[in-house]
Write a protein that holds these residues in place. Structure first.
Motif, PDB file in Angstrom:
ATOM      1  N   ASN A  25       0.812  -1.498   0.077  1.00 22.22           N
ATOM      2  CA  ASN A  25      -0.143  -0.225  -0.580  1.00 22.22           C
ATOM      3  C   ASN A  25       0.770   1.370  -0.220  1.00 22.22           C
ATOM      4  O   ASN A  25       0.454   2.289   0.756  1.00 22.22           O
ATOM      5  N   GLN A  26       1.977   1.144  -1.235  1.00 19.33           N
ATOM      6  CA  GLN A  26       3.192   2.641  -1.157  1.00 19.33           C
ATOM      7  C   GLN A  26       3.472   3.141  -0.059  1.00 19.33           C
ATOM      8  O   GLN A  26       4.524   3.992   0.034  1.00 19.33           O
ATOM      9  N   GLU A  86       2.411  -5.564  -4.586  1.00 15.34           N
ATOM     10  CA  GLU A  86       1.362  -5.063  -4.996  1.00 15.34           C
ATOM     11  C   GLU A  86       1.900  -3.330  -4.143  1.00 15.34           C
ATOM     12  O   GLU A  86       2.091  -3.632  -3.256  1.00 15.34           O
ATOM     13  N   GLU A  87       1.862  -2.614  -5.211  1.00 13.38           N
ATOM     14  CA  GLU A  87       2.299  -1.240  -4.036  1.00 13.38           C
ATOM     15  C   GLU A  87       3.479  -0.476  -3.332  1.00 13.38           C
ATOM     16  O   GLU A  87       3.124  -0.588  -2.721  1.00 13.38           O
ATOM     17  N   VAL A 128       0.049  -2.749 -10.065  1.00  9.91           N
ATOM     18  CA  VAL A 128      -0.243  -1.440  -9.745  1.00  9.91           C
ATOM     19  C   VAL A 128      -0.987  -1.409 -10.160  1.00  9.91           C
ATOM     20  O   VAL A 128      -1.959  -1.966 -10.851  1.00  9.91           O
ATOM     21  N   GLY A 129      -1.606  -0.488  -9.564  1.00 12.56           N
ATOM     22  CA  GLY A 129      -2.868   0.189 -10.591  1.00 12.56           C
ATOM     23  C   GLY A 129      -4.080   0.481 -10.123  1.00 12.56           C
ATOM     24  O   GLY A 129      -5.014   1.996 -10.416  1.00 12.56           O
ATOM     25  N   GLN A 146      -3.967  -3.825 -11.865  1.00 15.55           N
ATOM     26  CA  GLN A 146      -4.510  -4.337 -11.592  1.00 15.55           C
ATOM     27  C   GLN A 146      -5.663  -2.816 -11.239  1.00 15.55           C
ATOM     28  O   GLN A 146      -6.452  -2.678 -10.231  1.00 15.55           O
ATOM     29  N   VAL A 147      -6.238  -2.616 -12.547  1.00 13.71           N
ATOM     30  CA  VAL A 147      -7.064  -1.582 -12.681  1.00 13.71           C
ATOM     31  C   VAL A 147      -8.579  -1.747 -11.979  1.00 13.71           C
ATOM     32  O   VAL A 147      -8.661  -1.768 -12.207  1.00 13.71           O
ATOM     33  N   ASP A 148      -9.009  -0.928 -11.299  1.00 12.15           N
ATOM     34  CA  ASP A 148     -10.069  -0.467 -10.751  1.00 12.15           C
ATOM     35  C   ASP A 148     -11.309   0.440 -11.956  1.00 12.15           C
ATOM     36  O   ASP A 148     -10.602   1.724 -11.690  1.00 12.15           O
ATOM     37  N   ALA A 149     -11.696  -0.365 -11.590  1.00  7.93           N
ATOM     38  CA  ALA A 149     -13.176   0.666 -13.160  1.00  7.93           C
ATOM     39  C   ALA A 149     -13.813   1.814 -12.190  1.00  7.93           C
ATOM     40  O   ALA A 149     -13.873   3.308 -12.645  1.00  7.93           O
TER      41      ALA A 149
END
Length: 362
Positions: free
Chosen positions: A199-200, A223-224, A247-248, A270-273
């Motif tokens: 989470n960054q 991830e992130e 990422v995404g 990991q694109v989020d709509a």
């Protein structure tokens, strides 16, 4: 008869179904923005987006003050045209989270309406590449859970047929993260997937150090690991580790995704709509990733992303985090760790209107 006659916007607050926390934040509540688009011939479609505790009323204000009036009289079938018009009309705040979330709720509603008018589910209308995809579970891997709880939850997921679990990382010491991950790996065995999510929270140097510690554990992805706007850092990290970089969820533009993929900074998209502005740009991102042979494992929004990930050939996983149980009545079939998209027309979410009325705050 297909012209938009009315648009209704609502905001409901949902309590998380379980306590959720990561290295950067806690999931306070889910502010869910609902948009219903009605056409002259009496048809309607409903879309939604969300925040995890702040900004919901700002999204509603963006819809009310700047977007809804521009929809009235437009042909609801022209989804791409309407999306481009929304982009043009919000240049001063695009790309940005509030604008993307507002546009997403409208765009998902238009796709829902499009599917209903065609009498087809969105997953088939948008491509129909898969009739099911594997799940991985995030609900059992939050950072506040003890090592024993992580192990117990991972074993339960494995017993249910789920293909993997996500474990949140970012404890103060590398040793503590490594011990927690090693305990899960020892419990589930070598064939079960373990994803990690920071989470960054890391610097570039610390992310590289932690990635090195993950390699021997066979981690599915990291991830992130860095702040989402650090493209150069992700490029360097991806080149320095064998663990795929995912990422995404915190990228809000299809063009930004294109930069990441083209630079080799993303091994998993990991694109989020909701955060990218709706189904229309989500599909652009997924197909861009496909052209670079990069899989898509979308972030959150299980009830919607089951349909979208199944629509595209590079759909990889659906993330198991139930989101809408308090305001909907099913629609998805989960069998032995696989999720099937709904067969009903549109996005296939059966909204509980009484529950929405009870939980509405705006």
């Amino acid at each position: 008869m297909t012209k938009i006659a009315n648009v209704r916007c609502q905001l409901v607050d949902l309590e998380p179904e379980t306590a959720r926390s990561d290295a950067s934040q806690s999931f306070v509540k889910q502010e869910t923005v609902l948009v219903t688009v009605e056409t002259v011939d009496g048809m309607s479609g409903t879309g939604y987006s969300y925040t995890i505790g702040t900004g919901g009323t700002a999204v509603v204000a963006m819809l009310r003050d700047h977007l809804v009036d521009g929809l009235l009289g437009a042909d609801a079938r022209n989804v791409e045209q309407i999306w481009q018009r929304m982009v043009t009309g919000t240049r001063a705040t695009t790309v940005g989270a509030i604008t993307s979330l507002a546009m997403a709720a409208i765009d998902v509603a238009l796709w829902d309406l499009r599917g209903q008018r065609a009498d087809e589910p969105v997953w088939r209308l948008a491509g129909g590449a898969h009739d099911r995809l594997p799940l991985y579970d995030t609900e059992g891997g939050w950072i506040h859970l003890t090592c024993e709880e992580l192990v117990r939850n991972a074993l339960a997921a494995k017993a249910a047929g789920v293909r993997g679990v996500k474990v949140k990382v970012g404890k103060p010491s590398l040793t503590e993260d490594a011990e927690r991950l090693a305990a899960v790996r020892d419990a589930v065995g070598p064939a079960f997937e373990i994803m990690v999510d920071a989470n960054q929270c890391f610097t570039g140097a610390e992310a590289a150090r932690r990635a090195h510690s993950y390699e021997s554990l066979g981690i599915a992805w990291f991830e992130e690991p860095l702040p989402a706007d650090d493209l150069a850092g992700h490029v360097r990290l991806a080149a320095a580790t064998t663990v795929p970089i995912a990422v995404g969820e915190s990228l809000y533009s299809s063009l930004r995704f294109a930069e990441y993929v083209a630079a080799g900074a993303a091994g998993i998209v990991q694109v989020d709509a909701a955060r990218v502005g709706g189904i229309t740009p989500w599909l652009k991102v997924a197909h861009t990733a496909e052209s670079f042979n990069v899989p898509v494992a979308p972030h959150f929004l299980m009830e919607l992303h089951a349909s979208l990930a199944c629509a595209v050939p590079n759909g990889m996983y659906v993330e198991h985090i139930p989101q809408l149980g308090a305001i909907s009545r099913g629609g998805h079939v989960i069998e032995e760790g696989w999720i099937r998209p709904p067969e009903s027309p549109g996005i296939g979410i059966d909204w509980d209107l009484d529950a929405i009325d009870n939980l509405r705050v705006a």
